[in-house]
Design a protein around this motif. Sequence first.
Motif, PDB file in Angstrom:
ATOM      1  N   ASP A  44      -2.520 114.947 118.547  1.00  0.00           N
ATOM      2  CA  ASP A  44      -3.637 115.886 118.745  1.00  0.00           C
ATOM      3  C   ASP A  44      -3.910 116.680 117.474  1.00  0.00           C
ATOM      4  O   ASP A  44      -5.064 116.930 117.113  1.00  0.00           O
ATOM      5  CB  ASP A  44      -3.325 116.842 119.897  1.00  0.00           C
ATOM      6  CG  ASP A  44      -3.467 116.174 121.263  1.00  0.00           C
ATOM      7  OD1 ASP A  44      -4.109 115.107 121.330  1.00  0.00           O
ATOM      8  OD2 ASP A  44      -2.924 116.698 122.250  1.00  0.00           O
ATOM      9  N   ARG A  45      -2.831 117.054 116.781  1.00  0.00           N
ATOM     10  CA  ARG A  45      -2.991 117.790 115.523  1.00  0.00           C
ATOM     11  C   ARG A  45      -3.613 116.902 114.447  1.00  0.00           C
ATOM     12  O   ARG A  45      -4.529 117.313 113.733  1.00  0.00           O
ATOM     13  CB  ARG A  45      -1.638 118.318 115.048  1.00  0.00           C
ATOM     14  CG  ARG A  45      -1.721 119.211 113.804  1.00  0.00           C
ATOM     15  CD  ARG A  45      -0.366 119.630 113.287  1.00  0.00           C
ATOM     16  NE  ARG A  45       0.345 120.448 114.241  1.00  0.00           N
ATOM     17  CZ  ARG A  45       1.471 120.093 114.858  1.00  0.00           C
ATOM     18  NH1 ARG A  45       1.996 118.897 114.630  1.00  0.00           N
ATOM     19  NH2 ARG A  45       2.066 120.894 115.700  1.00  0.00           N
ATOM     20  N   THR A  58      -8.583 125.943 109.767  1.00  0.00           N
ATOM     21  CA  THR A  58      -8.208 124.887 110.705  1.00  0.00           C
ATOM     22  C   THR A  58      -6.693 124.715 110.750  1.00  0.00           C
ATOM     23  O   THR A  58      -5.956 125.199 109.887  1.00  0.00           O
ATOM     24  CB  THR A  58      -8.825 123.536 110.296  1.00  0.00           C
ATOM     25  OG1 THR A  58      -8.234 123.116 109.063  1.00  0.00           O
ATOM     26  CG2 THR A  58     -10.327 123.651 110.131  1.00  0.00           C
ATOM     27  N   SER A 110      -7.332 116.240 115.215  1.00  0.00           N
ATOM     28  CA  SER A 110      -8.214 117.368 114.870  1.00  0.00           C
ATOM     29  C   SER A 110      -8.490 117.402 113.370  1.00  0.00           C
ATOM     30  O   SER A 110      -9.598 117.744 112.932  1.00  0.00           O
ATOM     31  CB  SER A 110      -7.593 118.688 115.337  1.00  0.00           C
ATOM     32  OG  SER A 110      -6.447 119.018 114.566  1.00  0.00           O
ATOM     33  N   TYR A 152     -12.127 117.004 111.615  1.00  0.00           N
ATOM     34  CA  TYR A 152     -12.558 118.058 110.690  1.00  0.00           C
ATOM     35  C   TYR A 152     -12.883 117.500 109.306  1.00  0.00           C
ATOM     36  O   TYR A 152     -13.798 117.987 108.631  1.00  0.00           O
ATOM     37  CB  TYR A 152     -11.457 119.113 110.570  1.00  0.00           C
ATOM     38  CG  TYR A 152     -11.755 120.202 109.564  1.00  0.00           C
ATOM     39  CD1 TYR A 152     -12.677 121.205 109.849  1.00  0.00           C
ATOM     40  CD2 TYR A 152     -11.125 120.213 108.319  1.00  0.00           C
ATOM     41  CE1 TYR A 152     -12.958 122.200 108.933  1.00  0.00           C
ATOM     42  CE2 TYR A 152     -11.409 121.194 107.393  1.00  0.00           C
ATOM     43  CZ  TYR A 152     -12.319 122.189 107.706  1.00  0.00           C
ATOM     44  OH  TYR A 152     -12.599 123.165 106.790  1.00  0.00           O
TER      45      TYR A 152
END
Length: 264
Positions: free
Chosen positions: A133-134, A36, A137, A141
């Motif tokens: 956005d990072r 990821t 995510s 996750y």
Amino acid sequence: MVQCSNNLLGILNFFTFLLSIPILSAGIWLGKNAATECERFLDKPIVVIGIFLMFVSIAGLVGACCRVSCLLWLYLCAMFLLILLGFCFTIFAFAVTNRGAGEVLSDRGYKEYRVGDYSNWLQKRVSNAKNWDRIKSCLVYSNVCSTYSSRYASVSVEEFYKTNLNALQSGCCKPSNDCNFTYVGPTNWTKTAGPYTNEDCNVWDNRPGTLCYNCQACKAGMLDNLKNSWKKVAKVNIVFLVFLIIVYSVGCCAFRNNRKRSYY
């Protein structure tokens, strides 16, 4: 005493060299096997730290044990810069984490969070869409809300409101208290008719991949989590700085011994 400082510095740097090997290996492994964006984000800093520790420890080890003054001088310069950077980071960390706390709600076991309560520097970390956005995510996750949903799936609405949620769970996994949505489950709420005073109410969605990850409350929860982590790191860094200063002092003694020896 002359020999003692050199030997002690050599031993310290030998263990530092051994420590650098698994750190460097971990960074290389992450770069090749990261699944990821969250894991890939860590590989380069870890590799840099590993390489830095390896070269500095080699310079200190050879300089102390083989009495190579130029290497020992380079080692002391690197240590001085490290102490200076550590000192600056500690002051900065305390400066940017001195603001911000959750809002205590009446008849609620959890707090709610506002982005504006935190320092401007921290706010900029989440105001950038690409950065968020990072981060988002990584939150998805890490199953922050999936774990929360499973844990509180069977509780009643009265029990839920008394639950002591952490900042991320409160901000990202449920709608704001301002929305007055009807509770169905920890991540399942029935929207009431608007308009809403809090924009986060329009953003909320029951879908597991959406929830309140785009809410300002989620960003604030992330900032609160970051603030607490940085405070802990800054406190540990103080102990680390004391250790570095002791090692630096031993290095200065060893360098002085090398210089005295070269005169004879």
